[in-house]
Design an enzyme around this catalytic site. Sequence first.
Site, PDB file in Angstrom:
ATOM      1  N   HIS A 260      -1.549  -4.776   2.224  1.00 50.12           N
ATOM      2  CA  HIS A 260      -3.002  -4.743   2.027  1.00 50.12           C
ATOM      3  C   HIS A 260      -3.651  -3.732   2.977  1.00 50.12           C
ATOM      4  CE1 HIS A 260      -6.976  -6.663   1.190  1.00 50.12           C
ATOM      5  NE2 HIS A 260      -7.235  -6.159   2.380  1.00 50.12           N
ATOM      6  N   GLU A 261      -3.340  -3.889   4.262  1.00 52.27           N
ATOM      7  CA  GLU A 261      -3.939  -2.972   5.235  1.00 52.27           C
ATOM      8  C   GLU A 261      -3.442  -1.545   5.008  1.00 52.27           C
ATOM      9  OE1 GLU A 261      -6.444  -4.075   6.647  1.00 52.27           O
ATOM     10  OE2 GLU A 261      -6.036  -6.213   6.370  1.00 52.27           O
ATOM     11  N   HIS A 264      -5.727   0.175   2.630  1.00 53.43           N
ATOM     12  CA  HIS A 264      -6.905   0.723   3.321  1.00 53.43           C
ATOM     13  C   HIS A 264      -6.519   2.000   4.074  1.00 53.43           C
ATOM     14  CE1 HIS A 264      -9.612  -2.519   2.447  1.00 53.43           C
ATOM     15  NE2 HIS A 264      -8.870  -3.430   3.049  1.00 53.43           N
ATOM     16  N   GLU A 290     -11.549  -1.776  -0.903  1.00 53.09           N
ATOM     17  CA  GLU A 290     -10.759  -2.983  -1.127  1.00 53.09           C
ATOM     18  C   GLU A 290      -9.949  -2.899  -2.420  1.00 53.09           C
ATOM     19  OE1 GLU A 290     -10.540  -5.059   1.223  1.00 53.09           O
ATOM     20  OE2 GLU A 290      -9.552  -6.781   0.302  1.00 53.09           O
TER      21      GLU A 290
HETATM   22 ZN    ZN Z   1      -9.099  -5.419   2.933  1.00 54.23          ZN
END
Ligand code: ZN
Length: 498
Positions: A260-261, A264, A290
């Site tokens: 997830h990170e 980003h 996101e």
């Molecule tokens: Zn996030």
Amino acid sequence: MNADFVALRERLAEISDLHRALGVLGWDQKVTMPPGGAPARAEAMATLGRLAHERFVDDELGRLLERLRPYEESLPYDSDEASIIRVTRRDWEKARKVPTELRAEMIRAGVLGNQVWVEARANNDFASFLPVLERNLELKRRYVECFEWDDSPYTPLLDDYEPFMTTTEVAEVFDAIRPVLTELVREAPAVDASFLQGSFPVERQQAFAERVLETVGFEPGSWRLDTTVHPFCTSFSNRDIRLTTRYDERHLDSLWSTMHEAGHGLYAHGIAQGLERTPLATAPSLGLNESQSRTWENLVGRSQPFWTHWYEPLQATFPEQLGDVSLERFVAAINRAEPGLIRVEADETTYSLHIILRFELERKLIEGALAPKDVPEAWNAGMRELLGVEVPDDTHGVLQDIHWSYGGIGYFPTYALGNVISLQIWAAVKRALPDVEEQMAAGELGELSTWLRENLYALGRKLTPKETIERITGAPRIDPEPYLAYLRDKLAALPAGA
Ligand code: ZN
């Protein structure tokens, strides 16, 4: 090049450097600072934030932007130069409305609030957090008074994270997905995921996560991964990406939180060089940002093709836990829908319901329809209604998230909007790269990463969120249908009673 534009770039570069220094202090605060550093750090960050703000709202910057109108109009709308002028002007006009003292006060309250929250969460002590929440809300109300809005005082707060979107528009998207999600969760088959609980030594989790991260498209020497209480990603240039995660020996959730990170991080990594050290060196909205963390976490990181390649290495890393578990059972387990208490551990189907709860509470708090002291009770009632779960204590309830501690009100909706947008963009990816699934099954993520960088990440904030979505997908709005169809298909593919 136009001399005024050169002068504008110089000023913006200086301000960007101040923000990046502020970012380094914030990263250090969350990753390495001892708690005793909090008061001094709050002062240092308030000072840097005030300096950056003062330089940005400066009259001379406004005069430059005004003189640059003819130059801007002579350039293509989406050129770097015209976009830098246009986007900076909107930011400038918005920032001028907020007194410097109020902004510094919000930063200071946020840093102190964060430290109180860490303790309150550890001690299940909402009472000690209540003054922080009240203070942040009071500051937000003063902030909102600086702006005009049509539908709700929540809209100016939302605009900081999801520019040009109104509270009403968000509520429309959420009203469309809420009943479908609650029904999907109710009807989801029970899937055996017991093997995902057990003993997964942290060093091996870390080594595996770093191996995966090496394949997602980061240039070597441009990122690092650290541990923290609440995972986040920040960056100090498109070649200095800071990923954080948290490990728990008892399960493998860190893997998806790291992916997830990384999503980003890839966004920040892909920003075009021409936008560096300008306010455009970031995603156009947190929802779009996101959408990419969700893409890498879920559309890649939970997909059958991705694990076709990576499951054998994972089994080899945790042979005692996964040696006897087939790929099919593993993929079913990581795609199951199962109501839980914790947002960051929620599966894809239940996740947006956690967000809808937070959006509704925040909106009521800002509109004055809910008192801060009543938030735990409202939280627990909402969890019961949306997800059918009983909240045992505030640590696993209202105190679980960092956002309200630093005043990040208006931020939560962007997570669920990101889920929705990720599927709109994924449809465009599949049109452009028809064999993307075969590539993932071969462990090849490079072409996917490059396509997303060239078509989305490189744009930075040049276009509005809606313009960006339209450029990539052809649709000029956030459309929940691909998201709902994806979840329906995914849950229908789960083996019943596996
Ligand atoms: Zn996030």
